[in-house]
Design a protein around this motif. Structure first.
Motif, mmCIF file in Angstrom:
data_model
loop_
_atom_site.group_PDB
_atom_site.id
_atom_site.type_symbol
_atom_site.label_atom_id
_atom_site.label_comp_id
_atom_site.label_asym_id
_atom_site.label_seq_id
_atom_site.Cartn_x
_atom_site.Cartn_y
_atom_site.Cartn_z
ATOM 1 N N PHE A 163 3.912 -4.110 3.131
ATOM 2 C CA PHE A 163 4.677 -3.081 2.444
ATOM 3 C C PHE A 163 4.147 -1.665 2.506
ATOM 4 N N ALA A 164 4.537 -0.638 3.093
ATOM 5 C CA ALA A 164 3.949 0.697 3.184
ATOM 6 C C ALA A 164 4.805 1.584 2.430
ATOM 7 N N ARG A 165 4.031 2.497 2.080
ATOM 8 C CA ARG A 165 4.444 3.731 1.555
ATOM 9 C C ARG A 165 5.363 3.612 0.264
ATOM 10 N N THR B 48 0.946 -1.149 -0.035
ATOM 11 C CA THR B 48 -0.073 0.068 0.052
ATOM 12 C C THR B 48 0.824 1.130 -0.050
ATOM 13 N N GLY B 49 0.272 2.329 -0.517
ATOM 14 C CA GLY B 49 0.757 3.823 -0.417
ATOM 15 C C GLY B 49 0.613 4.267 1.102
ATOM 16 N N ASN C 4 2.041 2.662 10.117
ATOM 17 C CA ASN C 4 1.072 2.373 11.233
ATOM 18 C C ASN C 4 -0.294 1.961 10.845
ATOM 19 N N THR C 5 -0.768 2.814 9.961
ATOM 20 C CA THR C 5 -2.150 2.287 9.119
ATOM 21 C C THR C 5 -2.258 0.978 8.501
ATOM 22 N N ALA C 6 -1.310 0.954 7.756
ATOM 23 C CA ALA C 6 -1.406 -0.450 7.012
ATOM 24 C C ALA C 6 -1.090 -1.520 7.849
ATOM 25 N N ILE D 283 7.289 -3.187 6.291
ATOM 26 C CA ILE D 283 8.382 -2.435 6.041
ATOM 27 C C ILE D 283 8.127 -1.158 5.100
ATOM 28 N N PHE D 284 8.982 0.009 5.184
ATOM 29 C CA PHE D 284 8.646 1.067 4.399
ATOM 30 C C PHE D 284 9.349 0.686 3.117
ATOM 31 N N GLY D 285 8.553 1.434 2.114
ATOM 32 C CA GLY D 285 9.259 1.431 0.553
ATOM 33 C C GLY D 285 10.597 2.038 0.395
ATOM 34 N N MET D 286 10.814 2.960 1.156
ATOM 35 C CA MET D 286 12.106 3.696 1.292
ATOM 36 C C MET D 286 13.197 2.644 1.542
#
Length: 888
Positions: free
Chosen positions: A584-586, A537-538, A542-544, A561-564
């Motif tokens: 996988f967030a952002r 998700t984008g 914490n939301t994801a 884990i963050f996309g970055m």
């Protein structure tokens, strides 16, 4: 990286004028240099290319060679039958392929048709295709962004970017924010606006930095265009099987030809026999049967609310063991919803709001009056957060329009991103209520009291602590928290700057894009079936994670884990950690493709579900891409293999179940045909080695393979599904079609059919000549009529024994009586039709002459009937002992 540069630098680099915009002459030059602001269109496949794609198969090539040789040798009937099979297979495939990929066409349609720009010192409206880098573009609420823009002026600007970034709420934009970081996700580039996103609030001015294929949407289009189509597991196995059968057929032909020459047989006769063996080795109808069974599967899937755009996707579903799913709109409803509220020191579910309670009614009034969205049963406009607040009131038949009529808005202070507050002044009889809502941190700073149990009390540190504790609890659950406050005026003669001061805190509301109700059970079923669900998700981490935890996707934050973080990982590092990751967030579109490829690199069969433009490349990269039919963009649909007409994640599980059953049915058909063909090869091979005449003619083999075998093979392809199929783990894509004893079963059943065919050949010869001695097994120098009678007996046993053998293929363990003889009516019909056609061929004189057979009498039919039913009896006895062994 335009987001890192200041306005003066951008103006200089793009040689533009903020005040006057570009001149008409300059626009013409830039159109010639950069092209129009539209996406490149992918060329469609020609009919010739589609035809070549269909016949580019090892088995098809062998069949074409066999047809040419047969025609050259005068065996025209053989050649015609082979040609019919090739044509049927190609036509079915071309019809399906003709539903050409429309990914880039759909992307093109997303461009807004008109844009407001500064040209020659004037504000003009032009077609979006005419925009060029350097144009000064004006945005306002409700307008699509026509190209990628570096914002230079913003006023309360919010842009809905979910189709591109996957974030469920509109992004606040601010032209003054400049980042020094090298890799900022699209959703965090506050001073940028991207093509085909929607302005939901405020206004802005921006400089066009990218047009056409040089936009973020354009990059996605390139990724789609560059994606290569991969063969599905079954296609790979059939290709391997085709090569094996091809080389095997060639080897058998050479061996038989050499054996025949050594035996002193006529070279021409041996060449014809070798052709017969080659035909026997290859199941001519297999490509057409697989295609037809898949097509039937497509019709079944439509009933399951799934439209399959590509035939191989049906069987791919059965092997899926990873479902990568977008969150917004797929796992969630893509609709912000108030789920909790806090008032009178109590945190309650939204469903327990009591409009008869004065404090709770005041809270509802506050969030609905201090609101610029609109909400009716048929339409909603405005910020999704504000729409959610109005929807909460609508549940109690309280609507904003009615409320505004009762309490007219006298004044307001619009929302601003730096204040994070909005205030209205509404008339209540002879009093005026100042209604303020916004971020809780900012709101508490301008409050001096709180409304608790109907009384106004001082906002002490203890009261603040209680409020913040409840706010933090909602935040921990990934809720977006808004606070509300008010004060009462007896006159509107007050400085507007003093409206937001000395307020009384009312309460809090917490909202989220909630999970779909049925998804949790579907994910649980997936887990029990050996299928992992991965959220991509984008949205923020914490939301994801909160949604993933509620749905049962993830249990620990270490699984998110963050996309970055992915940018700093090599493919090897990601592959080593991928098995433990669930969220996988952002992430960016490039990240999604990287994630899908990482799972595939570990040998998984990956399904990717999504609905936005940002999902399209990963849908294309996955083994099977699944798009949402209702909320999905045309881009996602165009890039997908399958579309869900009800946007229900649970439909994917039903589709996987159907896919498993369809694959099992295809496997039944393949195994059935191969075991039958082994019987044909064995009968011919042994008879030649023994120095006998050939028990079957080439046309006999073609008839059995293409007519008698095809009907039961197709019927097996539509066999009723196994109810327990989802209790099994996903099949290993590398697993052979002949694993778990299937190969031995094929050989043994093939050998049984082959020996029964030879037995009929020998008995036919002896019965016709009246011989009673056992040896020699096959009489030498027999009359041509005797040979015809023996070949007819062998022909009928080969055909009818295979028809009865088809009943064995329905289940490797269960008896035909346990399954129910008539539960597959198509198979029973195929068996009866097959016997009838076999009788027709040897009974009607015209056909009898073509096939070179003899009309059998009742005694002959009794003999072939007994021999033909033996495979069914033997397999039933074997299954009985197998079940007894398992019980013990």
């Amino acid at each position: 990286m335009w987001y890192k540069k200041d306005t003066d630098t951008i103006v200089k680099e793009l040689e533009t004028d903020i005040i006057n915009g570009l001149s008409s002459e300059e626009v013409k030059k830039r159109v010639e240099k950069f092209g129009e602001n539209k996406l490149a269109q992918k060329g469609k496949k020609s009919l010739l290319k589609m035809l070549f794609a269909q016949i580019n198969d090892a088995m098809i090539y062998i069949l074409i060679v066999a047809a040419v040789i047969s025609f050259a040798l005068g065996e025209r009937s053989d050649a015609i039958v082979i040609a019919i099979v090739i044509i049927i297979n190609a036509v079915v495939g071309i019809i399906q392929e003709s539903k050409a990929e429309k990914s880039l066409e759909a992307l093109k349609k997303l461009s807004t048709p008109k844009a407001i720009v500064k040209r020659n010192g004037e504000m003009v409206e032009v077609a979006s295709e005419e925009l060029v880098p350097g144009d000064i573009v004006i945005l306002d609420a409700g307008r699509y962004v026509p190209c990628d823009l570096r914002l230079i002026e913003t006023a309360n600007l919010k842009i809905e970017e979910s189709a591109l970034t996957g974030e469920s709420v509109p992004s606040d934009k601010d032209s003054t924010v400049i980042s020094d970081e090298n890799a900022v996700p699209l959703g965090d580039q506050k001073n940028m606006a991207f093509m085909s996103t929607l302005t939901t609030y405020g206004r802005a001015v921006g400089i066009a930095t990218g047009t056409g294929m040089n936009t973020e949407i354009g990059k996605i289009a390139k990724m789609l265009d560059e994606s290569e189509s991969e063969l599905t597991p079954l296609q790979k196995k059939l290709a391997e099987l085709g090569k094996i059968l091809g080389f095997g057929a060639l080897g058998i032909c050479i061996v038989m030809f050499i054996v025949g020459i050594i035996q002193g047989r006529e070279p021409f006769e041996m060449f014809l026999t070798a052709i017969s063996l080659a035909v026997a080795a290859i199941p001519e109808g297999l490509p057409a049967i697989v295609t037809i069974v898949l097509a039937v599967g497509v019709q079944k899937m439509i009933k399951q609310n799934a439209i399959v755009r590509k035939l191989p996707a049906v069987e791919t579903l059965g092997a899926v063991n990873i479902i990568c799913s977008d969150k917004t709109g797929t796992l969630t409803q893509n609709k912000m919803t108030v789920t909790k509220f806090y008032i009178d020191n109590q945190l309650k579910p939204a469903s327990e709001l009591n409009v008869d309670n004065t404090s709770e009614k005041l809270l509802l009034d506050n969030i609905m009056l201090c609101n610029d969205a609109t909400y009716t049963g048929s339409s909603q406009t405005g910020d999704p957060t504000e729409i959610a607040l109005l929807a909460m009131g609508a549940k109690y038949n309280i609507f904003r329009d009615d409320l505004n009529k009762q309490h007219e808005r006298i004044d307001e202070i619009p929302f601003e991103s730096d204040r994070k507050l909005m205030t209205t002044v509404n008339k209540y009889d002879d009093k005026y209520y100042v209604m303020t809502k916004g971020a809780i941190d900012n709101l508490l700073k301008i409050c001096s009291s709180a409304l608790i149990n109907g009384e106004v009390v001082n906002l002490t540190d203890d009261v603040k602590a209680s409020i913040m504790e409840s706010s933090n609890k909602m935040s921990d659950d990934a809720l977006r928290v808004l606070g509300s406050a008010y004060k009462i005026l007896t006159s509107t003669h007050i400085d507007i700057d003093e409206l937001e001061s000395q307020l009384t805190f009312i309460g809090l509301v917490g909202m989220i894009d909630p999970p779909r109700e049925e998804v949790k059970d579907s994910i649980k079923l997936c887990r029990s079936s050996g299928i992992k669900t991965i959220m991509i998700t984008g949205d923020h981490k914490n939301t994801a994670f909160a949604i993933a935890k509620e749905l049962g996707i993830a249990e620990d934050e270490s699984q998110a884990i963050f996309g970055m973080e992915l940018d700093n990982m090599s493919d090897e590092e990601l592959a080593s950690k991928i098995d433990n990751l669930r969220v996988f967030a952002r992430v960016s579109p490039e990240h999604k493709v990287k994630i899908v490829k990482a799972f595939k690199a570990k040998g998984n069969i990956v399904s990717m579900t999504g609905d936005g433009v940002n999902d399209a490349p990963s849908l294309k990269a996955a083994d099977i891409g699944v798009a949402m039919g209702i909320t999905g963009t045309d881009v996602a649909k165009g890039a997908s293999d399958m579309i869900l007409t009800d946007d229900n994640f649970s439909t994917i599980v039903s589709a996987i179940e159907e896919g498993r059953n369809i694959f099992n049915n295809i496997k039944k058909s393949i195994i059935f045909l191969l075991s039958c063909n082994i019987g044909e090869i064995l009968a011919l091979f042994v008879s030649i080695l023994m120095g006998w005449s050939a028990p079957l003619k080439p046309i006999h083999i073609l008839w059995v393979n293409l007519i008698t075998d095809t009907l039961p093979a197709l019927s097996l392809g539509v066999d009723p599904g196994d109810k327990d199929v989802m209790k099994e783990k996903p099949r290993d894509p590398k697993e052979s079609l002949f694993a778990h004893g299937t190969g031995i079963s094929v050989l043994l059943n093939g050998a049984l059919i082959g020996f029964l065919t030879l037995a009929a050949f020998i008995i036919g010869a002896k019965v016709y000549t009246g011989e009673t001695s056992i040896f020699p097994l096959f009489p030498k120098d027999i009359h041509p009529n005797t040979l015809t009678h023996a070949q007819t007996m062998a022909f009928v046993v080969l055909s009818v024994s295979q028809l009865f053998h088809s009943l064995n293929m329905r289940n490797p363990k269960k008896s035909i009586f346990q399954l129910g003889i008539f539960t597959n009516k198509y198979l029973i019909a195929a068996l009866l039709v097959g016997i009838f056609l076999q009788d027709v061929v040897i009974t009607i004189p015209f056909l009898r002459n073509i096939f070179g057979v003899f009309d059998l009498n009742m005694r002959d039919w009794l003999l072939v009937g007994i021999l033909s039913i033996i495979p069914l009896v033997v397999n039933e006895i074997y299954k009985l002992f197998r079940r007894i062994a398992q019980r013990s």
